[in-house]
Design an enzyme around this catalytic site. Structure first.
Site, PDB file in Angstrom:
ATOM      1  N   GLU A   1       0.679  -1.155   0.235  1.00  0.00           N
ATOM      2  CA  GLU A   1      -0.077   0.143   0.065  1.00  0.00           C
ATOM      3  C   GLU A   1       0.883   1.234   0.127  1.00  0.00           C
ATOM      4  O   GLU A   1       2.120   1.262   0.373  1.00  0.00           O
ATOM      5  CB  GLU A   1      -0.686  -0.114   1.079  1.00  0.00           C
ATOM      6  CG  GLU A   1      -1.977  -1.058   1.074  1.00  0.00           C
ATOM      7  CD  GLU A   1      -2.773  -0.771   2.372  1.00  0.00           C
ATOM      8  OE1 GLU A   1      -4.124  -0.790   2.152  1.00  0.00           O
ATOM      9  OE2 GLU A   1      -2.486  -0.707   3.541  1.00  0.00           O
TER      10      GLU A   1
ATOM     11  N   ARG B   1     -20.637  -1.721  11.884  1.00  0.00           N
ATOM     12  CA  ARG B   1     -21.079  -1.693  13.061  1.00  0.00           C
ATOM     13  C   ARG B   1     -21.384  -0.322  13.867  1.00  0.00           C
ATOM     14  O   ARG B   1     -20.534   0.523  13.256  1.00  0.00           O
ATOM     15  CB  ARG B   1     -20.300  -2.656  14.113  1.00  0.00           C
ATOM     16  CG  ARG B   1     -18.788  -2.218  14.263  1.00  0.00           C
ATOM     17  CD  ARG B   1     -17.933  -3.165  15.015  1.00  0.00           C
ATOM     18  NE  ARG B   1     -16.589  -2.674  14.698  1.00  0.00           N
ATOM     19  CZ  ARG B   1     -15.958  -1.693  15.682  1.00  0.00           C
ATOM     20  NH1 ARG B   1     -16.780  -0.981  16.524  1.00  0.00           N
ATOM     21  NH2 ARG B   1     -14.685  -1.514  15.321  1.00  0.00           N
TER      22      ARG B   1
END
Length: 216
Positions: free
Chosen positions: A30, A131
């Site tokens: 990344e 969540r």
């Protein structure tokens, strides 16, 4: 890594460790973003195809163990701080992109889209937490639904989870003020703030009209 040699050495080391543990030395690389800002977008959806956002939060101040210490809403506030980029545009972009993704997948719960923003204002989507999170309170405090400020995102998640429609659109949601959450973390300052356990023998605070305290 700060040089090609350092990168190669780090790659070889990580690849060897992957082979030893998993039998596969392939790595996922990344882009390294130095000293970024960590910005979150609070999303809520229902089972009827409606998704909205409740603004942004800034959780860039974190512990050495990457535990969030401070949550501030909204994510950027040009009335208080000066930025080297158009912060309003960045917030508009990440909320728009977050909603687009939520709508594309038919997201039907509470969730947080987490972004990394570079020092020159370029956002990168890091992850999606599907969540409710403990920092939902700061999003509630700055949000208004049809002018009302008594928002409870946990209750909204349960209500929509039971099949009820949202009953409002993004145009019904407005934002006002700013708020801050300070999280007490169990760490050892003597040991480089390593996560730790211990016994709480005293816990007290001074009451204020603007203060809410959530404990065990």
């Amino acid at each position: 890594a700060t040089s090609v040699k350092d990168l190669k050495d780090a790659y070889d080391s990580a690849s060897a460790e992957a082979i030893a543990n998993f039998g596969d030395g392939r790595l996922y690389m990344e882009k390294y973003i130095h000293n970024p800002r960590h910005i979150e977008v609070q999303i809520l959806g229902d089972r009827h195809g409606h998704q909205v956002h409740f603004g942004t939060r800034n959780c860039s101040i974190q512990s050495t163990g990457r535990q969030k210490r401070l949550e501030v809403a909204p994510g950027f506030d040009p009335s208080v701080n000066k930025y080297s980029f158009d912060s309003d545009r960045v917030l508009q972009d990440i909320t728009t992109y977050s909603l687009s993704i939520a709508r594309k997948v038919g997201y039907d719960s509470a969730g947080t889209w987490e972004w990394i923003v570079t020092r020159d204002g370029n956002p990168f989507l890091m992850e999606v937490n599907t969540r409710i999170q403990v920092e939902n309170g700061v999003s509630e405090k700055i949000s208004r639904i049809k002018g009302h400020d008594d928002i409870d995102l946990v209750a909204e998640q349960i209500r929509t989870g039971l099949g009820e429609p949202l009953g409002y659109t993004q145009n019904d949601i407005s934002f006002e003020g700013r708020t801050l959450e300070y999280r007490i973390i169990a760490e050892s300052p003597e040991n480089n703030f390593t996560p730790w356990v211990g016994t709480i023998d005293r816990f007290r605070w001074v009451e204020h009209p603007w203060l809410s305290v959530y404990t065990h």
